[in-house]
Design a protein around this motif. Structure first.
Motif, short mmCIF file in Angstrom:
data_model
loop_
_atom_site.label_atom_id
_atom_site.label_comp_id
_atom_site.label_asym_id
_atom_site.label_seq_id
_atom_site.Cartn_x
_atom_site.Cartn_y
_atom_site.Cartn_z
N ALA A 205 0.89 -1.11 0.14
CA ALA A 205 0.02 0.04 0.06
C ALA A 205 0.91 1.28 -0.10
O ALA A 205 0.56 2.47 -0.71
CB ALA A 205 -1.00 -0.19 1.07
N TRP A 206 2.04 1.28 0.86
CA TRP A 206 2.88 2.30 0.65
C TRP A 206 4.21 1.82 1.40
O TRP A 206 4.30 0.71 2.05
CB TRP A 206 2.29 3.69 1.35
N CYS A 207 5.36 2.58 1.00
CA CYS A 207 6.72 2.24 1.62
C CYS A 207 7.74 3.11 1.74
O CYS A 207 7.77 3.93 0.70
CB CYS A 207 7.02 0.81 0.51
N TYR A 208 8.20 3.09 2.75
CA TYR A 208 9.38 4.13 2.85
C TYR A 208 10.50 3.31 3.49
O TYR A 208 10.56 2.68 4.75
CB TYR A 208 9.29 5.05 4.24
N PRO A 209 11.21 2.81 2.67
CA PRO A 209 12.27 1.55 2.95
C PRO A 209 13.08 1.77 4.21
O PRO A 209 13.52 2.75 4.57
CB PRO A 209 13.25 1.61 1.66
N PHE A 210 13.06 0.46 5.10
CA PHE A 210 13.68 0.55 6.30
C PHE A 210 13.20 1.56 7.33
O PHE A 210 13.88 2.01 8.35
CB PHE A 210 15.21 0.53 6.09
N ILE A 211 11.94 2.03 7.22
CA ILE A 211 11.41 3.03 7.96
C ILE A 211 9.91 2.26 8.31
O ILE A 211 10.11 1.48 9.49
CB ILE A 211 11.11 4.39 7.47
N GLU A 213 6.43 0.17 6.32
CA GLU A 213 5.81 -0.13 5.08
C GLU A 213 4.56 -0.80 5.23
O GLU A 213 4.53 -1.64 6.28
CB GLU A 213 6.64 -1.03 4.04
N GLU A 214 3.43 -0.90 4.54
CA GLU A 214 2.30 -1.67 4.67
C GLU A 214 1.99 -2.49 3.45
O GLU A 214 2.03 -2.07 2.45
CB GLU A 214 1.23 -0.72 4.88
N TRP A 215 1.58 -3.52 3.99
CA TRP A 215 0.90 -4.64 2.80
C TRP A 215 -0.42 -4.99 3.02
O TRP A 215 -0.81 -5.38 4.27
CB TRP A 215 2.09 -6.01 2.98
N ARG A 216 -1.29 -4.93 2.28
CA ARG A 216 -2.66 -5.24 2.38
C ARG A 216 -3.05 -6.60 1.33
O ARG A 216 -2.66 -6.83 0.27
CB ARG A 216 -3.71 -4.18 2.03
#
Length: 218
Positions: A205-211, A213-216
């Motif tokens: 759904a969105w990703c800020y690498p190594f901060i 992230e969300e998976w749906r």
């Protein structure tokens, strides 16, 4: 001063570039509020997993939005787990479990560094905590459907997430928020491999690498 430290760290460790880019975007976009803390769509009977409970702040946030959610908080650090039990003593819908979940039964050695307590780089005077197989935990708790799972376990995600994938449990999780940690360059490819497998059943759904992230679930 913080900016200078980040600049020096990046000069010495250019492999951290993706992390720092993610951090910058996270802050510029105020993603903690605009992306992360968006739980208004949780159903009243939602089952929620807080993996890495620390002081219970995230569980507080979920309950403030959906007071009837059933929240399982997993916190292997004995001092934090004890404090969580006290904190949520009058909330029967918040259950505290004083162990970590992973691929197999065992123990882990935790550094005693507050919210950064980790099994990576153990220190003198570190703490020992139990690890339980994630498949057994899901079975014992009857976790057939998890609406939301938050994972912030200071490197333990590299054991837990493959175990979830290998056991076929990921399709039970509707929404996964995970913080991958970057302790060494090899973990960049490790994360990439895990994300590729997550993509078999979930959309990012969105990703800020190594901060964060969300998976749906698709």
């Amino acid at each position: 001063m913080a900016s200078l430290k980040r600049w020096l760290d990046l000069r010495r460790n250019p492999w951290k570039a993706e992390h720092y880019a993610g951090l910058k975007a996270w802050r510029v976009e105020n993603a903690l509020q605009t992306r992360f803390y968006t739980y208004d769509d949780l159903p009243p009977d939602a089952v929620v997993l807080d993996v890495g409970g620390f002081e219970g702040g995230w569980a507080d946030r979920v309950i403030s939005v959906q007071p009837k959610a059933q929240v399982h908080v997993f916190e292997p650090h004995p001092r934090f787990a004890s404090a969580l039990r006290t904190k949520f003593a009058d909330r029967p819908n918040i259950m505290v479990h004083d162990f970590a979940m992973g691929g197999a039964e065992g123990t882990l050695t935790l550094s005693d560094d507050g919210d950064a307590s980790s099994a990576f780089g153990g220190q003198d005077g570190a703490l020992v905590a139990p690890v339980r197989p994630v498949g057994a935990v899901f079975a014992e708790l009857g976790l057939d459907r998890v609406e939301l799972m938050k994972v912030n376990i200071e490197g333990g995600e590299y054991d837990l997430l493959p175990a979830l994938l290998d056991s076929g449990l990921m399709p039970r999780i509707a929404r996964l928020q995970v913080q991958f940690h970057l302790f060494e360059p090899a973990l960049i490819e490790t994360r990439n491999a895990i994300c590729a497998r997550l993509g078999e059943t979930h959309n990012c759904a969105w990703c800020y690498p190594f901060i964060w992230e969300e998976w749906r679930l698709r």
